[in-house]
Design a protein around this motif. Sequence first.
Motif, PDB file in Angstrom:
ATOM      1  N   ASN A 158       0.823  -1.210   0.000  1.00  0.00           N
ATOM      2  CA  ASN A 158       0.000   0.000   0.000  1.00  0.00           C
ATOM      3  C   ASN A 158       0.865   1.272   0.000  1.00  0.00           C
ATOM      4  O   ASN A 158       0.432   2.328   0.463  1.00  0.00           O
ATOM      5  CB  ASN A 158      -0.936   0.009   1.213  1.00  0.00           C
ATOM      6  CG  ASN A 158      -0.164   0.115   2.521  1.00  0.00           C
ATOM      7  OD1 ASN A 158       0.958  -0.378   2.631  1.00  0.00           O
ATOM      8  ND2 ASN A 158      -0.776   0.751   3.508  1.00  0.00           N
ATOM      9  N   LYS A 159       2.058   1.138  -0.557  1.00  0.00           N
ATOM     10  CA  LYS A 159       2.990   2.269  -0.617  1.00  0.00           C
ATOM     11  C   LYS A 159       3.755   2.196  -1.923  1.00  0.00           C
ATOM     12  O   LYS A 159       4.118   1.107  -2.389  1.00  0.00           O
ATOM     13  CB  LYS A 159       3.957   2.201   0.575  1.00  0.00           C
ATOM     14  CG  LYS A 159       4.900   3.373   0.707  1.00  0.00           C
ATOM     15  CD  LYS A 159       5.727   3.209   1.991  1.00  0.00           C
ATOM     16  CE  LYS A 159       6.655   4.391   2.201  1.00  0.00           C
ATOM     17  NZ  LYS A 159       7.443   4.252   3.455  1.00  0.00           N
ATOM     18  N   LYS A 160       3.999   3.389  -2.538  1.00  0.00           N
ATOM     19  CA  LYS A 160       4.670   3.379  -3.832  1.00  0.00           C
ATOM     20  C   LYS A 160       5.609   4.580  -3.947  1.00  0.00           C
ATOM     21  O   LYS A 160       5.202   5.719  -3.710  1.00  0.00           O
ATOM     22  CB  LYS A 160       3.640   3.428  -4.967  1.00  0.00           C
ATOM     23  CG  LYS A 160       4.236   3.388  -6.366  1.00  0.00           C
ATOM     24  CD  LYS A 160       4.865   2.034  -6.670  1.00  0.00           C
ATOM     25  CE  LYS A 160       5.333   1.944  -8.113  1.00  0.00           C
ATOM     26  NZ  LYS A 160       5.955   0.640  -8.413  1.00  0.00           N
ATOM     27  N   TYR A 161       6.855   4.316  -4.295  1.00  0.00           N
ATOM     28  CA  TYR A 161       7.795   5.387  -4.614  1.00  0.00           C
ATOM     29  C   TYR A 161       7.833   5.542  -6.129  1.00  0.00           C
ATOM     30  O   TYR A 161       8.094   4.578  -6.858  1.00  0.00           O
ATOM     31  CB  TYR A 161       9.195   5.089  -4.085  1.00  0.00           C
ATOM     32  CG  TYR A 161      10.225   6.118  -4.506  1.00  0.00           C
ATOM     33  CD1 TYR A 161      10.127   7.440  -4.074  1.00  0.00           C
ATOM     34  CD2 TYR A 161      11.271   5.782  -5.365  1.00  0.00           C
ATOM     35  CE1 TYR A 161      11.055   8.397  -4.477  1.00  0.00           C
ATOM     36  CE2 TYR A 161      12.211   6.734  -5.762  1.00  0.00           C
ATOM     37  CZ  TYR A 161      12.085   8.038  -5.317  1.00  0.00           C
ATOM     38  OH  TYR A 161      13.007   8.983  -5.713  1.00  0.00           O
ATOM     39  N   ILE A 162       7.564   6.761  -6.594  1.00  0.00           N
ATOM     40  CA  ILE A 162       7.521   7.049  -8.029  1.00  0.00           C
ATOM     41  C   ILE A 162       8.733   7.909  -8.369  1.00  0.00           C
ATOM     42  O   ILE A 162       8.944   8.967  -7.761  1.00  0.00           O
ATOM     43  CB  ILE A 162       6.218   7.795  -8.393  1.00  0.00           C
ATOM     44  CG1 ILE A 162       4.998   6.995  -7.904  1.00  0.00           C
ATOM     45  CG2 ILE A 162       6.136   8.051  -9.883  1.00  0.00           C
ATOM     46  CD1 ILE A 162       3.693   7.770  -7.980  1.00  0.00           C
ATOM     47  N   TYR A 163       9.527   7.483  -9.332  1.00  0.00           N
ATOM     48  CA  TYR A 163      10.794   8.161  -9.612  1.00  0.00           C
ATOM     49  C   TYR A 163      10.856   8.628 -11.069  1.00  0.00           C
ATOM     50  O   TYR A 163       9.887   8.537 -11.819  1.00  0.00           O
ATOM     51  CB  TYR A 163      11.978   7.247  -9.280  1.00  0.00           C
ATOM     52  CG  TYR A 163      11.913   5.881  -9.913  1.00  0.00           C
ATOM     53  CD1 TYR A 163      12.507   5.629 -11.142  1.00  0.00           C
ATOM     54  CD2 TYR A 163      11.250   4.836  -9.267  1.00  0.00           C
ATOM     55  CE1 TYR A 163      12.447   4.370 -11.722  1.00  0.00           C
ATOM     56  CE2 TYR A 163      11.187   3.581  -9.836  1.00  0.00           C
ATOM     57  CZ  TYR A 163      11.789   3.349 -11.071  1.00  0.00           C
ATOM     58  OH  TYR A 163      11.719   2.110 -11.647  1.00  0.00           O
ATOM     59  N   ASN A 164      12.028   9.148 -11.453  1.00  0.00           N
ATOM     60  CA  ASN A 164      12.272   9.710 -12.798  1.00  0.00           C
ATOM     61  C   ASN A 164      11.355  10.901 -13.095  1.00  0.00           C
ATOM     62  O   ASN A 164      10.889  11.087 -14.232  1.00  0.00           O
ATOM     63  CB  ASN A 164      12.114   8.641 -13.887  1.00  0.00           C
ATOM     64  CG  ASN A 164      13.261   7.640 -13.874  1.00  0.00           C
ATOM     65  OD1 ASN A 164      14.353   7.953 -13.397  1.00  0.00           O
ATOM     66  ND2 ASN A 164      13.009   6.443 -14.386  1.00  0.00           N
ATOM     67  N   LEU A 165      11.091  11.695 -12.073  1.00  0.00           N
ATOM     68  CA  LEU A 165      10.268  12.893 -12.235  1.00  0.00           C
ATOM     69  C   LEU A 165      11.165  14.136 -12.290  1.00  0.00           C
ATOM     70  O   LEU A 165      12.378  14.053 -12.086  1.00  0.00           O
ATOM     71  CB  LEU A 165       9.263  12.998 -11.076  1.00  0.00           C
ATOM     72  CG  LEU A 165       8.381  11.774 -10.835  1.00  0.00           C
ATOM     73  CD1 LEU A 165       7.420  12.018  -9.673  1.00  0.00           C
ATOM     74  CD2 LEU A 165       7.621  11.390 -12.089  1.00  0.00           C
ATOM     75  N   GLN A 166      10.565  15.291 -12.522  1.00  0.00           N
ATOM     76  CA  GLN A 166      11.312  16.548 -12.599  1.00  0.00           C
ATOM     77  C   GLN A 166      11.040  17.409 -11.371  1.00  0.00           C
ATOM     78  O   GLN A 166       9.948  17.392 -10.810  1.00  0.00           O
ATOM     79  CB  GLN A 166      10.920  17.319 -13.870  1.00  0.00           C
ATOM     80  CG  GLN A 166      11.327  16.602 -15.156  1.00  0.00           C
ATOM     81  CD  GLN A 166      10.958  17.411 -16.390  1.00  0.00           C
ATOM     82  OE1 GLN A 166       9.994  18.169 -16.370  1.00  0.00           O
ATOM     83  NE2 GLN A 166      11.731  17.243 -17.453  1.00  0.00           N
ATOM     84  N   ALA A 167      12.047  18.186 -10.984  1.00  0.00           N
ATOM     85  CA  ALA A 167      11.965  19.001  -9.765  1.00  0.00           C
ATOM     86  C   ALA A 167      10.899  20.083  -9.895  1.00  0.00           C
ATOM     87  O   ALA A 167      10.722  20.688 -10.958  1.00  0.00           O
ATOM     88  CB  ALA A 167      13.319  19.642  -9.468  1.00  0.00           C
TER      89      ALA A 167
END
Length: 422
Positions: free
Chosen positions: A84-93
Amino acid sequence: MRREKVFNRSLLILAIMSIMLFAMTITASAASGRAVTNLQQTDDTKTGVTVQWSGNYGEEYLVYLSQDRSSGYQALSSYTSTSNKKYIYNLQAGRAYYVIVQTYVNKQLVGQSDPLQVITTPESVDYKSIKQTSGTKNKIGLQWNRVSGVTGYVVAKISGSKVEAQYNVTTNKATVPAKAGTHYSGYYVYSYKRSESNYIALGYGQSTGTLYSAPVNPQYVADAKAGTLIWSPAKSGNVITIGWKANPNYDYPTGYQVQIYSLNGKTRLYTTKATTKTRVKINNAKVRKAINNKGFKVRIRAYKEANGGAKCWSDWSAFKTIIPQACVKKSNVTSVSSTAAKVKWKKVANTKYYLVYYTKNPYASNAKWIKKKVSAKSSSYTIRGLKAYSTFGVYVIPVVKVRGKTYRGQACEYIRCSYYYR
């Protein structure tokens, strides 16, 4: 200098949120079937976000991401997960994204959340751009380059592990309170971004460097006893030197500026250029002519130069009235008998009376000075009880009345005369 954003993060964020108008928090509401509850953002970095929700036994989930609330969602994995937890990456600041969570039971879709806006950590303020733009006796102005995509900025005073003060602004300018003659360190500027659900993504804090208020004005301005007034009318040129001393209880100013006014305070006669010295010479012939045998009023202000070159000026000081001593020259001293000498001087304007000071032993370390009061109508006094071939000292101080107030001249010099009876 850089501060980690986790430093007192909760205190800073709480203060930011306390002044905001809270929007309705977007948590999960079911599109169909079983709801995803308490969907929320729990962490942020410059390139990623963490979301979390309330999970139930037997459920699996898929997380979708888009840059648009209503379309363009892409699954972050082709497999469902029980987490029930998700880290989402490769995003922009400093960007906003939208997350939807779908609920599956036995591989069947049973529910879907509404979109939740999530945000990444914004870029930090460029520390090289942080400048002090002003400083007065009670506040300091700051400015820095804007950061794209942020909601606002926090200027925080950090001391050890405590946030002593915090100021939230929506522009790239801020003012902080100050006291005259004081410098401040430990101020940091943070950028932040706020989501629709009032989640705060806080950038790294950047130091403002040392900040300066306007200085306290100096002491002993044009004070002959303190050695800060040199006005010797008996000497050729009659150049006036006005000095002062910095107040040791406060930050020393970078520089000063002096103004000279007529004795009645109505006419400004002279304004010096800013100087880093602690004395100025008034050698302008026109000004000297205007104040000779009259006196003048003087005031001073000081400044502190902040980073970026801003001059933080104090207010002008109160006026100080300067009355010259009466001009006594050796050529104006004549013998009148074997035991007496007559001293003459030029009259000083607005005089109520003169005080004549003389001593018969001017070279003694404990010379005894005798004071005599002389009418304003007179411009001479006869010193008696002298001995031939002896030396005496003398000076004359006027007491004047200007606009209802009485002032006494300052003693800057006295003359020594060798007495010869002819």
